[in-house]
Scaffold this motif. Structure first.
Motif, mmCIF file in Angstrom:
data_model
loop_
_atom_site.group_PDB
_atom_site.id
_atom_site.type_symbol
_atom_site.label_atom_id
_atom_site.label_comp_id
_atom_site.label_asym_id
_atom_site.label_seq_id
_atom_site.Cartn_x
_atom_site.Cartn_y
_atom_site.Cartn_z
ATOM 1 N N SER A 90 -16.914 38.631 28.938
ATOM 2 C CA SER A 90 -16.349 38.174 28.087
ATOM 3 C C SER A 90 -15.126 38.462 27.754
ATOM 4 O O SER A 90 -13.821 38.277 27.321
ATOM 5 N N GLY A 91 -15.069 39.479 28.933
ATOM 6 C CA GLY A 91 -13.499 40.211 29.382
ATOM 7 C C GLY A 91 -12.874 39.173 29.696
ATOM 8 O O GLY A 91 -11.440 38.819 30.107
ATOM 9 N N LYS A 92 -13.369 38.116 30.198
ATOM 10 C CA LYS A 92 -12.848 36.520 30.560
ATOM 11 C C LYS A 92 -12.664 35.857 30.054
ATOM 12 O O LYS A 92 -12.093 34.112 30.192
ATOM 13 N N SER A 93 -12.653 35.494 29.350
ATOM 14 C CA SER A 93 -13.393 34.454 27.469
ATOM 15 C C SER A 93 -11.855 33.537 27.968
ATOM 16 O O SER A 93 -12.289 32.274 27.104
ATOM 17 N N GLU A 94 -10.730 34.176 27.623
ATOM 18 C CA GLU A 94 -9.884 32.913 27.329
ATOM 19 C C GLU A 94 -9.286 31.961 28.889
ATOM 20 O O GLU A 94 -9.294 30.844 29.179
ATOM 21 N N GLU A 95 -9.848 32.362 30.121
ATOM 22 C CA GLU A 95 -9.452 31.783 31.358
ATOM 23 C C GLU A 95 -11.468 30.858 31.392
ATOM 24 O O GLU A 95 -11.114 29.630 32.127
ATOM 25 N N TRP A 142 -22.709 37.663 28.543
ATOM 26 C CA TRP A 142 -21.660 37.590 28.006
ATOM 27 C C TRP A 142 -21.183 38.852 27.698
ATOM 28 O O TRP A 142 -20.133 39.190 27.904
ATOM 29 N N ALA A 143 -21.734 40.035 28.149
ATOM 30 C CA ALA A 143 -21.119 41.735 27.866
ATOM 31 C C ALA A 143 -19.967 41.137 28.655
ATOM 32 O O ALA A 143 -18.891 42.456 29.211
ATOM 33 N N LYS A 144 -21.156 41.101 29.859
ATOM 34 C CA LYS A 144 -20.240 41.046 31.344
ATOM 35 C C LYS A 144 -18.512 40.101 31.987
ATOM 36 O O LYS A 144 -17.918 39.897 32.311
ATOM 37 N N ALA A 188 -18.509 33.320 21.345
ATOM 38 C CA ALA A 188 -18.339 35.065 20.977
ATOM 39 C C ALA A 188 -18.589 34.757 19.791
ATOM 40 O O ALA A 188 -19.974 35.873 19.136
#
Length: 144
Positions: free
Chosen positions: A20-25, A16-18, A70
């Motif tokens: 999560s920055g792309k969670s919107e996509e 998730w840490a890897k 999240a």
């Protein structure tokens, strides 16, 4: 019931840490894929004027879904209690068939595997699948 080991929890949190920055996509792609591959899910979104993959409604719901994921990652030690409000919302207000949680979970797995092929190892796959099954079970709690 799906039991998450300490190792599963560590693997899910690290993955998730890897990602999560792309969670919107991830979220918008997973919702769009769900609507396309499982057209019966469209009935819950009949109020949307546009159900196409690039529509604002699909993107917004994808963000909502990923905010829930999240939250679940943050509450991984008590999914049933931590997701109680979401379970009540889906059971009593939205009246979503709980089988759809598994469908969305599957689509989330497919999208993450596609987007992060090098990180989506068999170990990650197993742990994430168990985690999403546990989330689906927790969201189904108020249906009993």
């Amino acid at each position: 019931m799906t039991t998450l080991s300490t190792k599963d929890k560590e693997v899910v949190k690290a993955f998730w840490a890897k990602v999560s920055g792309k969670s919107e996509e991830i979220g918008s792609d997973a919702v769009a894929r769900m609507l396309r591959v499982y057209p019966q899910t469209k009935t819950y979104f009949s109020h949307w004027k546009d159900q196409s993959p690039s529509s604002p409604a699909v993107k917004k719901h994808g963000m909502t879904v990923m905010a829930g994921v999240a939250d679940a990652v943050a509450k991984i030690d008590d999914l049933k209690g931590g997701l109680l409000n979401l379970s009540e919302l889906h059971a009593f207000t939205l009246r979503v068939d709980p089988a759809n949680f598994k469908i969305l979970s599957h689509n989330l797995l497919v999208v993450m595997a596609t987007m992060f092929p090098n990180d989506f190892t068999p170990e990650v796959h197993v742990s994430l699948d168990k985690f999403l099954a546990a989330v689906a079970l927790a969201l189904s709690e108020k249906y009993r």
